[in-house]
Design a protein around this motif. Structure first.
Motif, PDB file in Angstrom:
ATOM      1  N   LEU A  23       0.850  -1.190   0.000  1.00 25.78           N
ATOM      2  CA  LEU A  23       0.000   0.000   0.000  1.00 25.78           C
ATOM      3  C   LEU A  23       0.881   1.233   0.000  1.00 25.78           C
ATOM      4  CD1 LEU A  23      -2.835  -0.925   2.516  1.00 25.78           C
ATOM      5  CD2 LEU A  23      -2.773  -1.173   0.041  1.00 25.78           C
ATOM      6  N   GLN A  24       0.410   2.267  -0.658  1.00 22.59           N
ATOM      7  CA  GLN A  24       1.199   3.487  -0.728  1.00 22.59           C
ATOM      8  C   GLN A  24       0.301   4.713  -0.801  1.00 22.59           C
ATOM      9  OE1 GLN A  24       2.922   3.752  -4.991  1.00 22.59           O
ATOM     10  NE2 GLN A  24       3.080   1.614  -4.394  1.00 22.59           N
ATOM     11  N   ARG A  25       0.901   5.835  -0.501  1.00 26.72           N
ATOM     12  CA  ARG A  25       0.201   7.112  -0.529  1.00 26.72           C
ATOM     13  C   ARG A  25      -0.445   7.321  -1.902  1.00 26.72           C
ATOM     14  NH1 ARG A  25       2.796  13.067  -0.361  1.00 26.72           N
ATOM     15  NH2 ARG A  25       0.837  14.134  -0.025  1.00 26.72           N
ATOM     16  N   GLY A  26      -1.676   7.798  -1.885  1.00 29.22           N
ATOM     17  CA  GLY A  26      -2.373   8.075  -3.129  1.00 29.22           C
ATOM     18  C   GLY A  26      -3.366   7.004  -3.541  1.00 29.22           C
ATOM     19  N   LEU A  27      -3.244   5.796  -2.969  1.00 30.26           N
ATOM     20  CA  LEU A  27      -4.236   4.763  -3.238  1.00 30.26           C
ATOM     21  C   LEU A  27      -5.496   5.059  -2.434  1.00 30.26           C
ATOM     22  CD1 LEU A  27      -2.054   1.523  -3.168  1.00 30.26           C
ATOM     23  CD2 LEU A  27      -2.997   2.673  -5.163  1.00 30.26           C
ATOM     24  N   VAL A  28      -6.595   4.460  -2.832  1.00 31.45           N
ATOM     25  CA  VAL A  28      -7.871   4.648  -2.138  1.00 31.45           C
ATOM     26  C   VAL A  28      -8.336   3.290  -1.615  1.00 31.45           C
ATOM     27  CG1 VAL A  28     -10.275   5.366  -2.396  1.00 31.45           C
ATOM     28  CG2 VAL A  28      -8.481   6.575  -3.653  1.00 31.45           C
ATOM     29  N   ILE A  29      -8.713   3.240  -0.329  1.00 32.54           N
ATOM     30  CA  ILE A  29      -9.296   2.034   0.256  1.00 32.54           C
ATOM     31  C   ILE A  29     -10.801   2.099  -0.001  1.00 32.54           C
ATOM     32  CG2 ILE A  29      -9.708   0.700   2.362  1.00 32.54           C
ATOM     33  CD1 ILE A  29      -7.218   2.138   3.548  1.00 32.54           C
ATOM     34  N   THR A  59      -9.630  -3.779  -0.114  1.00 38.82           N
ATOM     35  CA  THR A  59      -9.776  -3.574  -1.548  1.00 38.82           C
ATOM     36  C   THR A  59      -9.361  -2.142  -1.817  1.00 38.82           C
ATOM     37  OG1 THR A  59     -11.556  -5.176  -1.690  1.00 38.82           O
ATOM     38  CG2 THR A  59     -11.341  -3.632  -3.529  1.00 38.82           C
ATOM     39  N   VAL A  60      -8.275  -2.006  -2.554  1.00 32.60           N
ATOM     40  CA  VAL A  60      -7.701  -0.686  -2.810  1.00 32.60           C
ATOM     41  C   VAL A  60      -7.648  -0.445  -4.309  1.00 32.60           C
ATOM     42  CG1 VAL A  60      -6.318  -0.649  -0.700  1.00 32.60           C
ATOM     43  CG2 VAL A  60      -5.333  -1.585  -2.777  1.00 32.60           C
ATOM     44  N   GLY A  67      -8.751  10.270 -16.044  1.00 29.35           N
ATOM     45  CA  GLY A  67     -10.158   9.903 -15.976  1.00 29.35           C
ATOM     46  C   GLY A  67     -10.462   8.566 -16.619  1.00 29.35           C
ATOM     47  N   GLY A  68      -9.440   7.775 -16.858  1.00 24.39           N
ATOM     48  CA  GLY A  68      -9.600   6.500 -17.535  1.00 24.39           C
ATOM     49  C   GLY A  68     -10.137   5.384 -16.675  1.00 24.39           C
ATOM     50  N   GLY A  69     -10.695   5.679 -15.540  1.00 23.94           N
ATOM     51  CA  GLY A  69     -11.260   4.649 -14.679  1.00 23.94           C
ATOM     52  C   GLY A  69     -10.336   4.308 -13.541  1.00 23.94           C
ATOM     53  N   GLN A  70     -10.619   3.199 -12.891  1.00 22.89           N
ATOM     54  CA  GLN A  70      -9.835   2.832 -11.724  1.00 22.89           C
ATOM     55  C   GLN A  70      -9.370   1.395 -11.829  1.00 22.89           C
ATOM     56  OE1 GLN A  70     -12.430   3.517  -8.438  1.00 22.89           O
ATOM     57  NE2 GLN A  70     -14.059   2.286  -9.272  1.00 22.89           N
ATOM     58  N   ALA A  71      -8.193   1.136 -11.313  1.00 26.69           N
ATOM     59  CA  ALA A  71      -7.671  -0.219 -11.212  1.00 26.69           C
ATOM     60  C   ALA A  71      -7.789  -0.616  -9.749  1.00 26.69           C
ATOM     61  CB  ALA A  71      -6.219  -0.254 -11.658  1.00 26.69           C
ATOM     62  N   MET A  72      -8.329  -1.788  -9.483  1.00 27.26           N
ATOM     63  CA  MET A  72      -8.526  -2.205  -8.094  1.00 27.26           C
ATOM     64  C   MET A  72      -7.898  -3.563  -7.856  1.00 27.26           C
ATOM     65  SD  MET A  72     -12.401  -0.831  -7.504  1.00 27.26           S
ATOM     66  CE  MET A  72     -12.464  -1.416  -5.852  1.00 27.26           C
ATOM     67  N   ASP A  73      -7.511  -3.807  -6.602  1.00 27.68           N
ATOM     68  CA  ASP A  73      -6.914  -5.068  -6.205  1.00 27.68           C
ATOM     69  C   ASP A  73      -7.264  -5.291  -4.745  1.00 27.68           C
ATOM     70  OD1 ASP A  73      -5.473  -7.411  -6.350  1.00 27.68           O
ATOM     71  OD2 ASP A  73      -3.514  -6.449  -6.290  1.00 27.68           O
ATOM     72  N   THR A  74      -7.322  -6.551  -4.321  1.00 23.97           N
ATOM     73  CA  THR A  74      -7.566  -6.874  -2.917  1.00 23.97           C
ATOM     74  C   THR A  74      -6.248  -7.350  -2.310  1.00 23.97           C
ATOM     75  OG1 THR A  74      -9.860  -7.447  -3.350  1.00 23.97           O
ATOM     76  CG2 THR A  74      -8.905  -8.300  -1.327  1.00 23.97           C
ATOM     77  N   VAL A  75      -5.889  -6.756  -1.177  1.00 22.60           N
ATOM     78  CA  VAL A  75      -4.616  -7.006  -0.519  1.00 22.60           C
ATOM     79  C   VAL A  75      -4.881  -7.474   0.906  1.00 22.60           C
ATOM     80  CG1 VAL A  75      -2.444  -5.959   0.220  1.00 22.60           C
ATOM     81  CG2 VAL A  75      -3.557  -5.154  -1.855  1.00 22.60           C
ATOM     82  N   PRO A  76      -4.375  -8.665   1.306  1.00 22.54           N
ATOM     83  CA  PRO A  76      -4.550  -9.087   2.691  1.00 22.54           C
ATOM     84  C   PRO A  76      -3.484  -8.453   3.578  1.00 22.54           C
ATOM     85  CG  PRO A  76      -3.472 -10.825   1.454  1.00 22.54           C
ATOM     86  CD  PRO A  76      -3.760  -9.696   0.483  1.00 22.54           C
ATOM     87  N   LEU A  77      -3.887  -7.960   4.742  1.00 21.11           N
ATOM     88  CA  LEU A  77      -2.961  -7.421   5.726  1.00 21.11           C
ATOM     89  C   LEU A  77      -3.143  -8.145   7.040  1.00 21.11           C
ATOM     90  CD1 LEU A  77      -3.299  -4.873   3.729  1.00 21.11           C
ATOM     91  CD2 LEU A  77      -2.393  -3.617   5.635  1.00 21.11           C
ATOM     92  N   THR A  78      -2.062  -8.342   7.780  1.00 24.50           N
ATOM     93  CA  THR A  78      -2.127  -8.980   9.093  1.00 24.50           C
ATOM     94  C   THR A  78      -2.087  -7.907  10.155  1.00 24.50           C
ATOM     95  OG1 THR A  78      -0.970 -10.907   8.211  1.00 24.50           O
ATOM     96  CG2 THR A  78      -1.017 -10.661  10.605  1.00 24.50           C
ATOM     97  N   ALA A  79      -3.065  -7.935  11.054  1.00 24.25           N
ATOM     98  CA  ALA A  79      -3.132  -6.942  12.130  1.00 24.25           C
ATOM     99  C   ALA A  79      -2.000  -7.146  13.124  1.00 24.25           C
ATOM    100  CB  ALA A  79      -4.488  -7.039  12.838  1.00 24.25           C
ATOM    101  N   ARG A  80      -1.533  -6.009  13.684  1.00 22.11           N
ATOM    102  CA  ARG A  80      -0.471  -6.099  14.690  1.00 22.11           C
ATOM    103  C   ARG A  80      -1.059  -6.329  16.061  1.00 22.11           C
ATOM    104  NH1 ARG A  80       3.792  -1.295  13.859  1.00 22.11           N
ATOM    105  NH2 ARG A  80       2.656  -0.171  12.313  1.00 22.11           N
TER     106      ARG A  80
END
Length: 80
Positions: A23-29, A59-60, A67-80
């Motif tokens: 995950l990085q700055r600028g992505l949308v959850i 899902t980010v 304006g060409g739409g959005q690319a999305m992906d699901t990323v699993p994260l482990t809670a601390r």
């Protein structure tokens, strides 16, 4: 980024589970687990329910500047 849809990531803590997941700055959850999210408060509330060591799917996506739409992906994260 459409107001009222998703939560914009403004920063990612180095070496955090989010950083390691790419995950990085600028992505949308857009979704956290099975819930659509629309505010930081909602994301925090949902994450508070996740036990340490458990995985949760984010899902980010990114909205392209042209304006060409959005690319999305699901990323699993482990809670601390």
């Amino acid at each position: 980024y459409a107001s009222g849809k998703g939560v914009l990531i403004s920063a990612v803590e180095p070496d955090s589970p989010a950083d390691r997941a790419g995950l990085q700055r600028g992505l949308v959850i857009y979704r956290l687990g099975k819930y659509n999210v629309t505010s930081v408060k909602q994301v925090e509330s949902l994450l508070a329910r996740v036990g340490s060591g458990n995985e949760v799917d984010f899902t980010v996506g990114i909205i392209k500047a042209n304006g060409g739409g959005q690319a999305m992906d699901t990323v699993p994260l482990t809670a601390r």
